[in-house]
Design an enzyme around this catalytic site. Structure first.
Site, PDB file in Angstrom:
ATOM      1  N   HIS A  11      -8.034   3.204  -6.771  1.00 55.94           N
ATOM      2  CA  HIS A  11      -9.270   3.303  -6.001  1.00 55.94           C
ATOM      3  C   HIS A  11      -9.887   4.679  -6.233  1.00 55.94           C
ATOM      4  CE1 HIS A  11      -6.700   5.625  -3.413  1.00 55.94           C
ATOM      5  NE2 HIS A  11      -5.904   4.595  -3.232  1.00 55.94           N
ATOM      6  N   GLY A  51      -0.495   1.773  -8.819  1.00 54.69           N
ATOM      7  CA  GLY A  51      -1.546   0.832  -9.176  1.00 54.69           C
ATOM      8  C   GLY A  51      -2.501   0.547  -8.030  1.00 54.69           C
ATOM      9  N   SER A 104      -4.652   1.890  -1.348  1.00 52.66           N
ATOM     10  CA  SER A 104      -4.426   0.616  -2.037  1.00 52.66           C
ATOM     11  C   SER A 104      -4.294  -0.519  -1.038  1.00 52.66           C
ATOM     12  CB  SER A 104      -3.160   0.699  -2.879  1.00 52.66           C
ATOM     13  OG  SER A 104      -3.280   1.771  -3.776  1.00 52.66           O
ATOM     14  N   HIS A 134      -7.579   7.724  -6.369  1.00 51.09           N
ATOM     15  CA  HIS A 134      -6.899   7.936  -7.650  1.00 51.09           C
ATOM     16  C   HIS A 134      -7.874   8.489  -8.686  1.00 51.09           C
ATOM     17  CE1 HIS A 134      -4.250   4.560  -6.032  1.00 51.09           C
ATOM     18  NE2 HIS A 134      -3.383   5.535  -6.254  1.00 51.09           N
ATOM     19  N   ASP A 139      -1.280  11.104   1.758  1.00 51.10           N
ATOM     20  CA  ASP A 139       0.168  10.953   1.941  1.00 51.10           C
ATOM     21  C   ASP A 139       0.757  12.363   2.051  1.00 51.10           C
ATOM     22  OD1 ASP A 139       0.504   7.976   1.608  1.00 51.10           O
ATOM     23  OD2 ASP A 139      -0.555   8.473  -0.232  1.00 51.10           O
TER      24      ASP A 139
HETATM   25  O1  PAF Z   1       1.900   7.602  -3.626  1.00 46.79           O
HETATM   26  C1  PAF Z   1       2.350   6.724  -4.404  1.00 46.79           C
HETATM   27  O2  PAF Z   1       1.602   5.900  -4.960  1.00 46.79           O
HETATM   28  C2  PAF Z   1       3.840   6.658  -4.672  1.00 46.79           C
HETATM   29  O3  PAF Z   1       4.575   7.011  -3.542  1.00 46.79           O
HETATM   30  C3  PAF Z   1       4.298   7.488  -5.899  1.00 46.79           C
HETATM   31  C4  PAF Z   1       4.072   8.978  -5.701  1.00 46.79           C
HETATM   32  C5  PAF Z   1       3.552   7.002  -7.141  1.00 46.79           C
HETATM   33  C6  PAF Z   1       5.804   7.285  -6.134  1.00 46.79           C
HETATM   34  O4  PAF Z   1       6.123   5.932  -6.316  1.00 46.79           O
END
Ligand code: PAF
Length: 258
Positions: free
Chosen positions: A33, A30, A185, A36, A149
């Site tokens: 931004h 959630g 986020s 995403h 990430d």
């Molecule tokens: O990157 C993220 O937002 C989280 O680590 C994920 C991949 C949704 C797993 O909870």
């Protein structure tokens, strides 16, 4: 119109009805931004059906305070996903995904015990465990992960190969603000001043001669740095600013050595 699913059973019935159509998946926690949004847009281009999950996964937080502070903006997230043309959104509760508690876990390999693996004990284990569960539930052809990430992306890619999971992991480039700050986020937790200063993370990564110089740049800007490291053909850093933990990384080609 986006459809919302909060139980695994209801979603699986829907998934059955989607058989024969290509399904792409964007897992999120959630507070959506532009990063995403770019994953969703790519997913929509490459699949007939786009599924997004929103689940703040408790098992990947080693610090309960961090989990509590993690921002939550479900209503605006759902409105954005609707505007982006997402077909299906899964918003499970913790008991739905962990009906028997945190019973079985994915153990990351020894090579992962660096950077995020070293500084956030249990993070990779909890993240891999929930991703394995989500991939099992969504049963997508492709799943989209951001390079911001990078260690997460790498661990997920390797896990999917090791466990013969029939979902292709698609890496997607980091989306940045004009200042260079990576979309995250956690940025909403920064003051307007902090947000400007946070761009120094990217500047330090891309302009320093080496990790020690990047560290010194961050020190001078008031960051509390956890690590600056070079591996896998990239330069990585994690640092706190205004008590907010920020991470970023760049490929070696993006480093402008004088
Ligand atoms: O990157 C993220 O937002 C989280 O680590 C994920 C991949 C949704 C797993 O909870």
């Amino acid at each position: 119109m986006t459809q919302l699913w909060s139980t695994v059973a209801d979603w699986l019935a829907r998934r059955h009805a989607l058989a024969g159509r290509s399904v792409g998946f964007v897992p999120t926690m959630g507070v959506l931004h532009r990063g995403h949004a770019s994953l969703v847009e790519r997913c929509r281009r490459e699949n007939e059906i786009t599924v997004v999950s929103i689940f703040v996964n408790p098992s990947q937080f080693n610090d309960p305070g961090d989990l509590e502070r993690y921002p939550r903006t479900l209503e605006s997230d759902l409105a954005l996903l609707d505007r982006l043309g997402v077909d299906e959104v899964i918003v499970p509760t913790a008991p739905e995904l962990y009906p028997n508690g945190y019973r079985f876990r994915v153990e990351p390999d020894a090579g992962s015990q660096v950077m995020e693996g070293a500084y956030r004990p249990g993070f990779l284990q909890g993240m891999l465990t929930v991703v394995l569960k989500l991939l099992g539930v969504v049963r997508a052809e492709r799943a989209y992960f951001g390079e911001k990430d990078y260690q997460q992306l790498k661990a997920v890619t390797e896990m999917v190969e090791e466990f013969f999971i029939p979902t292709k992991i698609v890496p997607c480039p980091t989306v940045r603000e004009e200042s260079g700050l990576a979309a995250s986020s956690r940025n909403v937790l920064l003051s307007p001043d902090g947000r400007e200063k946070a761009a120094w993370l990217y500047r330090a990564l891309t302009t320093a001669q080496g990790p020690a110089e990047a560290w010194a740049i961050l020190d001078a800007q008031g960051f509390k740095t956890e690590y600056v490291e070079e591996r896998w053909g990239r330069r990585f850093a994690a640092a706190y600013l205004e008590g907010v933990r920020l991470i970023d990384n760049v490929p070696a080609g993006e480093i402008r050595r004088p």
